[in-house]
Design a protein around this motif. Structure first.
Motif, PDB file in Angstrom:
ATOM      1  N   ASP A   3       0.836  -1.197   0.000  1.00 52.11           N
ATOM      2  CA  ASP A   3       0.000   0.000   0.000  1.00 52.11           C
ATOM      3  C   ASP A   3       0.871   1.246   0.000  1.00 52.11           C
ATOM      4  OD1 ASP A   3      -2.327  -1.413   0.052  1.00 52.11           O
ATOM      5  OD2 ASP A   3      -2.605  -1.273   2.208  1.00 52.11           O
ATOM      6  N   PRO A   4       0.592   2.201  -0.895  1.00 53.62           N
ATOM      7  CA  PRO A   4       1.332   3.449  -0.898  1.00 53.62           C
ATOM      8  C   PRO A   4       0.903   4.379   0.223  1.00 53.62           C
ATOM      9  CG  PRO A   4      -0.295   3.475  -2.634  1.00 53.62           C
ATOM     10  CD  PRO A   4      -0.332   2.101  -2.010  1.00 53.62           C
ATOM     11  N   ALA A   5      -0.255   4.117   0.828  1.00 57.45           N
ATOM     12  CA  ALA A   5      -0.761   4.978   1.900  1.00 57.45           C
ATOM     13  C   ALA A   5      -1.425   4.113   2.963  1.00 57.45           C
ATOM     14  CB  ALA A   5      -1.765   5.971   1.348  1.00 57.45           C
ATOM     15  N   PRO A   6      -1.338   4.515   4.219  1.00 55.47           N
ATOM     16  CA  PRO A   6      -1.968   3.731   5.269  1.00 55.47           C
ATOM     17  C   PRO A   6      -3.490   3.798   5.165  1.00 55.47           C
ATOM     18  CG  PRO A   6      -1.179   5.795   6.159  1.00 55.47           C
ATOM     19  CD  PRO A   6      -0.714   5.718   4.732  1.00 55.47           C
ATOM     20  N   ARG A   7      -4.155   2.878   5.787  1.00 57.30           N
ATOM     21  CA  ARG A   7      -5.614   2.780   5.715  1.00 57.30           C
ATOM     22  C   ARG A   7      -6.256   3.578   6.834  1.00 57.30           C
ATOM     23  NH1 ARG A   7     -10.040   2.562   3.738  1.00 57.30           N
ATOM     24  NH2 ARG A   7     -11.153   0.700   3.158  1.00 57.30           N
ATOM     25  N   ALA A   8      -6.186   4.898   6.745  1.00 60.45           N
ATOM     26  CA  ALA A   8      -6.907   5.783   7.659  1.00 60.45           C
ATOM     27  C   ALA A   8      -8.092   6.328   6.875  1.00 60.45           C
ATOM     28  CB  ALA A   8      -5.986   6.900   8.133  1.00 60.45           C
ATOM     29  N   GLY A   9      -8.699   7.397   7.337  1.00 60.81           N
ATOM     30  CA  GLY A   9      -9.790   7.999   6.590  1.00 60.81           C
ATOM     31  C   GLY A   9      -9.300   8.528   5.261  1.00 60.81           C
ATOM     32  N   PRO A  10     -10.168   8.527   4.250  1.00 58.50           N
ATOM     33  CA  PRO A  10      -9.740   9.008   2.937  1.00 58.50           C
ATOM     34  C   PRO A  10      -9.480  10.509   2.938  1.00 58.50           C
ATOM     35  CG  PRO A  10     -12.092   8.524   2.937  1.00 58.50           C
ATOM     36  CD  PRO A  10     -11.555   8.079   4.268  1.00 58.50           C
ATOM     37  N   ALA A  11      -8.524  10.920   2.106  1.00 59.54           N
ATOM     38  CA  ALA A  11      -8.244  12.338   1.914  1.00 59.54           C
ATOM     39  C   ALA A  11      -9.322  12.962   1.040  1.00 59.54           C
ATOM     40  CB  ALA A  11      -6.874  12.524   1.274  1.00 59.54           C
ATOM     41  N   LEU A  12      -9.951  12.131   0.199  1.00 62.79           N
ATOM     42  CA  LEU A  12     -10.916  12.630  -0.770  1.00 62.79           C
ATOM     43  C   LEU A  12     -11.840  11.484  -1.155  1.00 62.79           C
ATOM     44  CD1 LEU A  12     -11.410  15.175  -2.656  1.00 62.79           C
ATOM     45  CD2 LEU A  12      -9.899  14.042  -4.280  1.00 62.79           C
ATOM     46  N   MET A  60       1.986   5.486 -11.502  1.00 65.72           N
ATOM     47  CA  MET A  60       0.524   5.440 -11.428  1.00 65.72           C
ATOM     48  C   MET A  60       0.128   4.087 -11.964  1.00 65.72           C
ATOM     49  SD  MET A  60      -2.216   7.231 -10.732  1.00 65.72           S
ATOM     50  CE  MET A  60      -3.901   6.711 -10.822  1.00 65.72           C
ATOM     51  N   THR A  61      -0.370   3.239 -11.102  1.00 66.86           N
ATOM     52  CA  THR A  61      -0.720   1.877 -11.485  1.00 66.86           C
ATOM     53  C   THR A  61      -2.234   1.734 -11.571  1.00 66.86           C
ATOM     54  OG1 THR A  61       1.219   1.118 -10.264  1.00 66.86           O
ATOM     55  CG2 THR A  61      -0.381  -0.549 -10.890  1.00 66.86           C
ATOM     56  N   PHE A  62      -2.721   1.241 -12.703  1.00 66.86           N
ATOM     57  CA  PHE A  62      -4.143   0.974 -12.903  1.00 66.86           C
ATOM     58  C   PHE A  62      -4.333  -0.536 -12.781  1.00 66.86           C
ATOM     59  CE2 PHE A  62      -3.305   4.968 -14.955  1.00 66.86           C
ATOM     60  CZ  PHE A  62      -4.430   5.740 -14.688  1.00 66.86           C
ATOM     61  N   LEU A  63      -4.998  -0.977 -11.724  1.00 64.65           N
ATOM     62  CA  LEU A  63      -5.156  -2.406 -11.458  1.00 64.65           C
ATOM     63  C   LEU A  63      -6.436  -2.969 -12.060  1.00 64.65           C
ATOM     64  CD1 LEU A  63      -4.021  -2.227  -7.724  1.00 64.65           C
ATOM     65  CD2 LEU A  63      -2.638  -2.892  -9.714  1.00 64.65           C
ATOM     66  N   VAL A  64      -7.559  -2.303 -11.823  1.00 70.18           N
ATOM     67  CA  VAL A  64      -8.854  -2.709 -12.360  1.00 70.18           C
ATOM     68  C   VAL A  64      -9.646  -1.452 -12.692  1.00 70.18           C
ATOM     69  CG1 VAL A  64      -8.958  -4.940 -11.133  1.00 70.18           C
ATOM     70  CG2 VAL A  64      -9.877  -2.891 -10.044  1.00 70.18           C
ATOM     71  N   PRO A  65     -10.632  -1.552 -13.585  1.00 75.89           N
ATOM     72  CA  PRO A  65     -11.396  -0.354 -13.964  1.00 75.89           C
ATOM     73  C   PRO A  65     -12.247   0.184 -12.817  1.00 75.89           C
ATOM     74  CG  PRO A  65     -11.785  -2.166 -15.516  1.00 75.89           C
ATOM     75  CD  PRO A  65     -11.027  -2.725 -14.359  1.00 75.89           C
ATOM     76  N   VAL A  66     -12.543   1.473 -12.911  1.00 76.09           N
ATOM     77  CA  VAL A  66     -13.511   2.137 -12.043  1.00 76.09           C
ATOM     78  C   VAL A  66     -14.712   2.436 -12.935  1.00 76.09           C
ATOM     79  CG1 VAL A  66     -13.991   4.206 -10.684  1.00 76.09           C
ATOM     80  CG2 VAL A  66     -11.718   3.155 -10.598  1.00 76.09           C
ATOM     81  N   TYR A  67     -15.932   2.201 -12.419  1.00 74.00           N
ATOM     82  CA  TYR A  67     -17.127   2.363 -13.227  1.00 74.00           C
ATOM     83  C   TYR A  67     -17.983   3.535 -12.764  1.00 74.00           C
ATOM     84  CZ  TYR A  67     -15.748  -2.208 -14.859  1.00 74.00           C
ATOM     85  OH  TYR A  67     -15.027  -3.232 -15.387  1.00 74.00           O
ATOM     86  N   VAL A  68     -18.746   4.074 -13.703  1.00 75.40           N
ATOM     87  CA  VAL A  68     -19.701   5.138 -13.411  1.00 75.40           C
ATOM     88  C   VAL A  68     -20.644   4.639 -12.319  1.00 75.40           C
ATOM     89  CG1 VAL A  68     -21.642   6.450 -14.362  1.00 75.40           C
ATOM     90  CG2 VAL A  68     -19.539   6.153 -15.698  1.00 75.40           C
ATOM     91  N   GLY A  69     -20.936   5.517 -11.361  1.00 77.31           N
ATOM     92  CA  GLY A  69     -21.840   5.169 -10.266  1.00 77.31           C
ATOM     93  C   GLY A  69     -21.126   4.682  -9.022  1.00 77.31           C
ATOM     94  N   GLU A  70     -19.821   4.473  -9.100  1.00 80.34           N
ATOM     95  CA  GLU A  70     -19.081   4.014  -7.929  1.00 80.34           C
ATOM     96  C   GLU A  70     -18.597   5.204  -7.104  1.00 80.34           C
ATOM     97  OE1 GLU A  70     -17.319  -0.316  -8.835  1.00 80.34           O
ATOM     98  OE2 GLU A  70     -16.213   1.303  -9.833  1.00 80.34           O
ATOM     99  N   LEU A  71     -18.449   4.968  -5.812  1.00 82.21           N
ATOM    100  CA  LEU A  71     -17.830   5.932  -4.905  1.00 82.21           C
ATOM    101  C   LEU A  71     -16.353   5.588  -4.861  1.00 82.21           C
ATOM    102  CD1 LEU A  71     -20.381   5.852  -1.956  1.00 82.21           C
ATOM    103  CD2 LEU A  71     -20.120   7.634  -3.698  1.00 82.21           C
ATOM    104  N   VAL A  72     -15.510   6.559  -5.118  1.00 81.53           N
ATOM    105  CA  VAL A  72     -14.072   6.303  -5.150  1.00 81.53           C
ATOM    106  C   VAL A  72     -13.411   7.090  -4.026  1.00 81.53           C
ATOM    107  CG1 VAL A  72     -11.982   6.387  -6.559  1.00 81.53           C
ATOM    108  CG2 VAL A  72     -14.183   5.902  -7.624  1.00 81.53           C
ATOM    109  N   SER A  73     -12.638   6.365  -3.206  1.00 76.68           N
ATOM    110  CA  SER A  73     -11.939   6.956  -2.064  1.00 76.68           C
ATOM    111  C   SER A  73     -10.453   6.984  -2.349  1.00 76.68           C
ATOM    112  CB  SER A  73     -12.204   6.143  -0.796  1.00 76.68           C
ATOM    113  OG  SER A  73     -13.580   6.162  -0.481  1.00 76.68           O
ATOM    114  N   PHE A  74      -9.830   8.105  -2.006  1.00 81.99           N
ATOM    115  CA  PHE A  74      -8.405   8.327  -2.226  1.00 81.99           C
ATOM    116  C   PHE A  74      -7.743   8.455  -0.852  1.00 81.99           C
ATOM    117  CE2 PHE A  74     -10.712   9.593  -5.889  1.00 81.99           C
ATOM    118  CZ  PHE A  74      -9.921   9.262  -6.976  1.00 81.99           C
ATOM    119  N   PHE A  75      -6.997   7.432  -0.458  1.00 80.87           N
ATOM    120  CA  PHE A  75      -6.283   7.410   0.818  1.00 80.87           C
ATOM    121  C   PHE A  75      -4.852   7.853   0.544  1.00 80.87           C
ATOM    122  CE2 PHE A  75      -9.672   4.344   0.981  1.00 80.87           C
ATOM    123  CZ  PHE A  75     -10.249   4.551   2.229  1.00 80.87           C
TER     124      PHE A  75
END
Length: 171
Positions: A3-12, A60-75
């Motif tokens: 993980d590039p960032a710890p699992r705390a609350g998301p920044a965004l 910048m690594t893209f592992l799997v797609p992100v789809y419309v309608g999803e909530l995306v969290s940036f930690f």
């Protein structure tokens, strides 16, 4: 991948809408990159107490797609600090709000530079890595920085050699 960032609350957190989509129905990679940059900037501002700018995106690594309608969290978290710059790791997770399924979709490492009120690079407060995870992330950031600087120096020497050989052949 670590993980590039710890699992705390998301920044965004961002809901992905139609305007974020590409023709295939998934979210544009550029949208994810922009939001990673924003999350990294927020964390860097909080650490440095300065305005910051992005100096580099190391990976910048893209592992799997992100789809419309999803909530995306940036930690995001500051991994290492140098004089006026810092590396921020960002872990991106997409959540299907109907099922609750969460997927790790992206990872990124960004170098941010702190600026003083006149726009010049400003000294960044040191980072205190006290947990095993923080110590690991700082060590990995140091490796990425050494590799980045070594690549820069190798390319500089190659350009100088090329310029010298071109100049010599014209004489």
């Amino acid at each position: 991948m670590n993980d590039p960032a710890p699992r705390a609350g998301p920044a965004l957190v961002h809901w992905m809408g139609i305007a974020d989509a590409n023709a295939g129905g998934s979210v544009h990679g550029g949208t994810i990159m922009k939001l990673c940059d924003e999350a990294a900037g927020l964390v860097a501002i909080r650490h440095s107490h300065c305005r910051v700018v992005t100096a580099a995106v190391d990976r910048m690594t893209f592992l799997v797609p992100v789809y419309v309608g999803e909530l995306v969290s940036f930690f995001a978290a500051v991994n290492a600090v140098w004089n006026t710059s810092m590396e921020v790791g960002v872990r991106v997770e997409a959540e299907n709000p109907r099922t609750g399924e969460v997927r790790h979709t992206n990872s990124a490492y960004l170098t941010m530079v702190a600026l003083d009120p006149d726009g010049r690079p400003a000294r960044v407060p040191p980072l205190t890595a006290s947990t095993p995870d923080a110590i690991r992330r700082e060590g990995e950031a140091q490796v990425r920085r050494r590799n980045r600087l070594a690549e820069r120096d190798t390319l500089r020497v190659a350009r100088e050699v090329e310029a010298t050989s071109e100049g010599g052949s014209r004489a």
